[in-house]
Motif scaffolding. Structure first.
Motif, PDB file in Angstrom:
ATOM      1  N   ARG A   1      35.231  33.074  40.164  1.00 30.42           N
ATOM      2  CA  ARG A   1      35.136  34.526  39.962  1.00 30.42           C
ATOM      3  C   ARG A   1      36.522  35.147  39.825  1.00 30.42           C
ATOM      4  O   ARG A   1      36.768  36.255  40.260  1.00 30.42           O
ATOM      5  N   ARG A   2      37.406  34.434  39.201  1.00 32.77           N
ATOM      6  CA  ARG A   2      38.754  34.967  38.976  1.00 32.77           C
ATOM      7  C   ARG A   2      38.724  36.077  37.939  1.00 32.77           C
ATOM      8  O   ARG A   2      37.780  36.208  37.176  1.00 32.77           O
ATOM      9  N   ALA A   3      39.810  36.799  37.906  1.00 36.72           N
ATOM     10  CA  ALA A   3      39.905  37.938  36.993  1.00 36.72           C
ATOM     11  C   ALA A   3      39.724  37.513  35.538  1.00 36.72           C
ATOM     12  O   ALA A   3      40.212  36.470  35.132  1.00 36.72           O
ATOM     13  N   HIS A   4      39.010  38.328  34.784  1.00 40.58           N
ATOM     14  CA  HIS A   4      38.888  38.080  33.353  1.00 40.58           C
ATOM     15  C   HIS A   4      38.865  39.427  32.625  1.00 40.58           C
ATOM     16  O   HIS A   4      38.608  40.469  33.236  1.00 40.58           O
TER      17      HIS A   4
END
Lengths: 113, 284
Positions: free
Chosen positions: B63-66
């Protein structure tokens, strides 16, 4: 001066994006601002921090990408780059310029988690 | 809130009808206010929620930044409402003019002189925008024209939603609607109200370089009224330089020199309004 109202709309748009796309929060907000438009980037940046409070974009970085001004010179029939309204055509010195680009004010992308 | 002029959202107050401000109008505004608070609470709730998530996110690489693409005009909501207003004006046979200027350029005085010429033959109505007081609407109503005062509170401009609401209260059909914007050459340039034309008023007691200092307003206007020209003999003011500067930022801007005091140029201004009405009706 109206940057507060604009940031209020921007935060509303971000909340709508959150509802539609289901992300948790926003880290970076990327907007495009034309240099010939009515927006002062510094005022926008200041207003954004205030308006983003208590929203998914609180604490997010506002990245402002400037879009250069382009205008048709009706005297020499060229598309030229101008820095501000009222500038002469850099090619012929004429003032009959029709602005083609540089009035944008767009939410382009969001960096979200 | 804006640190430059102190403008902000909310606090808009509108008279309930064309003559008076009564309790119903207040109630309505309070409802708006409550609505804002509801949104506020909602956002706050999200915020609290986020804080809980933040700790778990740290260890979740999935769920890392995108980046998500949006590509929307920030003024899109106002522009959509302005388009709605424009359609509304057209279907009612109404020519809407958005009068803009610095504070003190003589918008209200000129408008009073204009209404005195147009009435009683023509159908007219006025929406008055000011941060505070109903003083201007009172001056307009003294001419016999129906007027609604919109007080924007901390807001530094009228927006399309205020005009939508005010227009519904005016019940005007086949006439001319004058919208006197808040005295401010910056912010009102950004907000389309659905008008057929912006008309910028520049007085000869201001500087000739006003169009260069505030280019967006002059670029957005169809007509520049040069006001207070009766004072020219007493001033060191170059009208032709003002006009040349206006045309540097807007090569197609029309110009009429007027004086509400002597009546000079008012006939030409009335002819311009009449031509604009014909154009609006023909293309509706």
């Amino acid at each position: 001066m109206h940057e507060v109202a604009l940031c209020n709309s921007l935060v509303e748009m971000i909340c709508e994006q959150q509802r539609n796309r289901g992300f948790k929060r926003v880290r970076r907000v990327i907007v495009e601002v034309g240099v010939l438009g009515h927006v002062d980037p510094r005022a926008l940046d200041f207003a954004f921090d205030v308006e983003a409070k208590d929203s998914p974009a609180e604490g997010a970085e506002l990245e402002i990408r400037e879009i250069q001004g382009r205008a048709w010179c009706m005297d020499c029939s060229r598309l030229e780059t101008i820095v501000r309204r009222g500038d002469a055509c850099p090619e012929c010195g004429g003032f009959t310029l029709i602005v083609e680009q540089g009035e944008e004010l767009r939410l382009k992308e969001l960096e979200v988690v | 809130m804006c640190g430059v002029c102190g403008c902000g959202k909310g606090e808009t107050r509108m008279e309930v009808d064309t003559g008076r401000q009564d309790h119903a109008g207040h109630d309505h505004v309070h409802q708006d206010h409550d609505h804002d608070h509801a949104q506020h609470d909602h956002a706050h709730h999200d915020h609290d929620h986020d804080h809980d998530d933040k700790d778990t996110l740290r260890d979740d690489p999935a769920r890392r930044a995108h980046l998500v693409s949006v590509e929307q005009d920030i003024l899109g909501k106002n522009n959509a409402l302005a388009a709605h207003n424009r359609q509304h004006f057209n279907s009612h046979g109404v020519l809407a003019l958005n009068l803009v200027s610095s504070p003190g350029a003589g918008k209200t005085t000129l408008l009073v002189a204009t209404l005195q010429q147009l009435l009683p033959a023509a159908t007219v109505a006025v929406i008055e925008g000011d941060q505070e007081t109903s003083a201007d609407a009172d001056r307009i109503r003294a001419t016999g024209a129906p007027a609604i005062q919109v007080n924007t509170g901390r807001g530094c401009h009228l927006d399309a939603s205020m005009i939508d609401e005010a227009f519904h209260r005016l019940h005007i059909q086949d006439g001319t609607l004058f919208i006197e914007n808040v005295g401010n050459l910056v912010c009102p340039a950004a907000f389309d109200l659905g008008e057929a034309h912006k008309v910028v008023i520049a007085s000869v007691t201001e500087g000739e370089d006003k169009p260069l200092k505030y280019p967006n307003m002059f670029a957005a206007s169809s007509l520049m009224l040069v006001s207070k020209v009766d004072l020219l003999p007493h001033l060191d003011f170059d009208v032709e330089l003002l006009i040349a500067n206006a045309r540097r930022v807007n090569p197609s801007i029309a110009v009429i020199k007027v004086s509400a005091t002597t009546g000079e140029g008012i006939d030409r201004w009335l002819r311009w309004i009449s031509a604009a009405r014909d154009m609006a009706v023909a293309s509706a």
